[in-house]
Enzyme design. Sequence first.
Site, PDB file in Angstrom:
ATOM      1  N   THR A 118       0.816  -1.205   0.000  1.00 12.23           N
ATOM      2  CA  THR A 118       0.000   0.000   0.000  1.00 12.23           C
ATOM      3  C   THR A 118       0.855   1.264   0.000  1.00 12.23           C
ATOM      4  OG1 THR A 118      -1.823  -1.121   1.136  1.00 12.23           O
ATOM      5  CG2 THR A 118      -1.783   1.278   1.236  1.00 12.23           C
ATOM      6  N   ARG A 176     -19.413   1.935  -6.687  1.00 13.24           N
ATOM      7  CA  ARG A 176     -18.732   0.732  -7.195  1.00 13.24           C
ATOM      8  C   ARG A 176     -19.696  -0.419  -7.433  1.00 13.24           C
ATOM      9  NH1 ARG A 176     -15.655  -2.459  -2.535  1.00 13.24           N
ATOM     10  NH2 ARG A 176     -17.104  -2.165  -0.808  1.00 13.24           N
ATOM     11  N   TRP A 215      -9.530   2.009  11.670  1.00 15.42           N
ATOM     12  CA  TRP A 215      -8.422   1.164  11.197  1.00 15.42           C
ATOM     13  C   TRP A 215      -7.399   0.984  12.318  1.00 15.42           C
ATOM     14  CZ3 TRP A 215      -3.713   3.008   8.024  1.00 15.42           C
ATOM     15  CH2 TRP A 215      -2.941   1.895   7.610  1.00 15.42           C
ATOM     16  N   ASP A 237     -12.229   3.331   2.069  1.00 12.41           N
ATOM     17  CA  ASP A 237     -11.212   3.908   2.976  1.00 12.41           C
ATOM     18  C   ASP A 237     -10.362   4.950   2.262  1.00 12.41           C
ATOM     19  OD1 ASP A 237     -12.172   1.927   4.711  1.00 12.41           O
ATOM     20  OD2 ASP A 237     -10.566   0.533   4.210  1.00 12.41           O
ATOM     21  N   ARG A 251     -14.713   3.933   9.240  1.00 11.92           N
ATOM     22  CA  ARG A 251     -14.549   2.778  10.109  1.00 11.92           C
ATOM     23  C   ARG A 251     -13.152   2.867  10.739  1.00 11.92           C
ATOM     24  NH1 ARG A 251     -13.939  -2.463   6.012  1.00 11.92           N
ATOM     25  NH2 ARG A 251     -12.422  -1.555   4.568  1.00 11.92           N
ATOM     26  N   GLN A 299      -5.490  -1.663  -3.091  1.00 13.72           N
ATOM     27  CA  GLN A 299      -5.202  -0.358  -2.504  1.00 13.72           C
ATOM     28  C   GLN A 299      -4.239   0.384  -3.431  1.00 13.72           C
ATOM     29  OE1 GLN A 299      -4.779  -3.306  -1.022  1.00 13.72           O
ATOM     30  NE2 GLN A 299      -5.729  -3.334   0.995  1.00 13.72           N
ATOM     31  N   TYR A 347     -16.407   3.222   2.150  1.00 10.00           N
ATOM     32  CA  TYR A 347     -16.175   3.914   3.411  1.00 10.00           C
ATOM     33  C   TYR A 347     -15.332   5.145   3.108  1.00 10.00           C
ATOM     34  CZ  TYR A 347     -17.130  -0.941   4.625  1.00 10.00           C
ATOM     35  OH  TYR A 347     -17.678  -2.200   4.692  1.00 10.00           O
TER      36      TYR A 347
END
Length: 347
Positions: free
Chosen positions: A112, A218, A261, A198, A259, A148, A225
């Site tokens: 990532t 999507r 992480w 995210d 959310r 990612q 999120y």
Amino acid sequence: MASLFGGRAASASPGAVADGVEQAGGDRRVLVAADGSGDFAGVQEAVDAVPAGNNSPFVIAVRPGTYRGRVVVPADRPLITIVGLGRRAADVVIADDRANGTPHPAGGTWGTTGSASVTVDGTDFRAHNLTFANLFDEAAHPEITNRQAVAVLTRADRVAFTRVRFLGNQDTLYANSPAAATIARAYFRECYVEGDVDFIFGRATAVFDRCRVHSLDRGSVPNGYVTAPSTDIGNPHGFLFARCAFTSDAPPGTVFLGRPWHPSQDPDAIGQTVIRDSRIEAHIGATPWSDFGTWPWEDARFAEFRNYGPGATPTADRPQLTPAEAATQTVPAFLRGADGWAPDRHR
């Protein structure tokens, strides 16, 4: 941008620059042009021209065009400003197209962090009037499951973006810091950020001021999120969205605001996202926060204050700040620090 260019640099020609660097008003400036008419044809070349240990402003002006390739601003090159010379932020695009699972030439995959099109480790970095993008094509690479794909990774303190677009899908904007216990501040004013999963994440102290935050559709439920903060428990300031607009083409109630992480299951990553005085469209449902694996959203620092719009109706699952609490959750409170950093006062 007269304060940056003194009214001259936007029209600078190659002949106006000596040895690739113009000395004017104490600022050093170079011109990047994809057609070869500037001092450099690529953005990384211009960054590499900044002296290690730089201690004065260095402006990289970029003419309209698309500039492909990874850009890294190292920690020993602070005080860099990148400015797009187009009429709109869309006129200058700095982009690459790697994902977490893209094979690395040296073996393995990029991960990532390595997927970032642009990585900023130099303090006092600025960017204005341009676009950063990760163009990784998920549909074209079904064999890559770790998707990612970061457009910009910031790890430095005192970085600021004005009228900048950040484009990607999963993990578009990674606002981070060098270490969990290290505070790094980032300021985004009148920016546009889009993605799906995210797509604003990390442990930085990041303020989004009058930004548009757009969730892509999507075609699934959940559709994604917006935030995934990993703020360290010792940091009282994580992500703050003030006077922003949360928009989407996704169906109503299919997107979460965030959310929590916990990188490497770190129990001290008690993420914070505060959204205040912002318009929220109907893609956000009555329960706007989500668990992340075994980590419940209720244990994170999620809160709203005085939001409005069809996706902002208060419910029992939407923690709200009291007026007294809101008075401590402000743009200056997040940014000032011991050094009094105030990018929100400069336009």
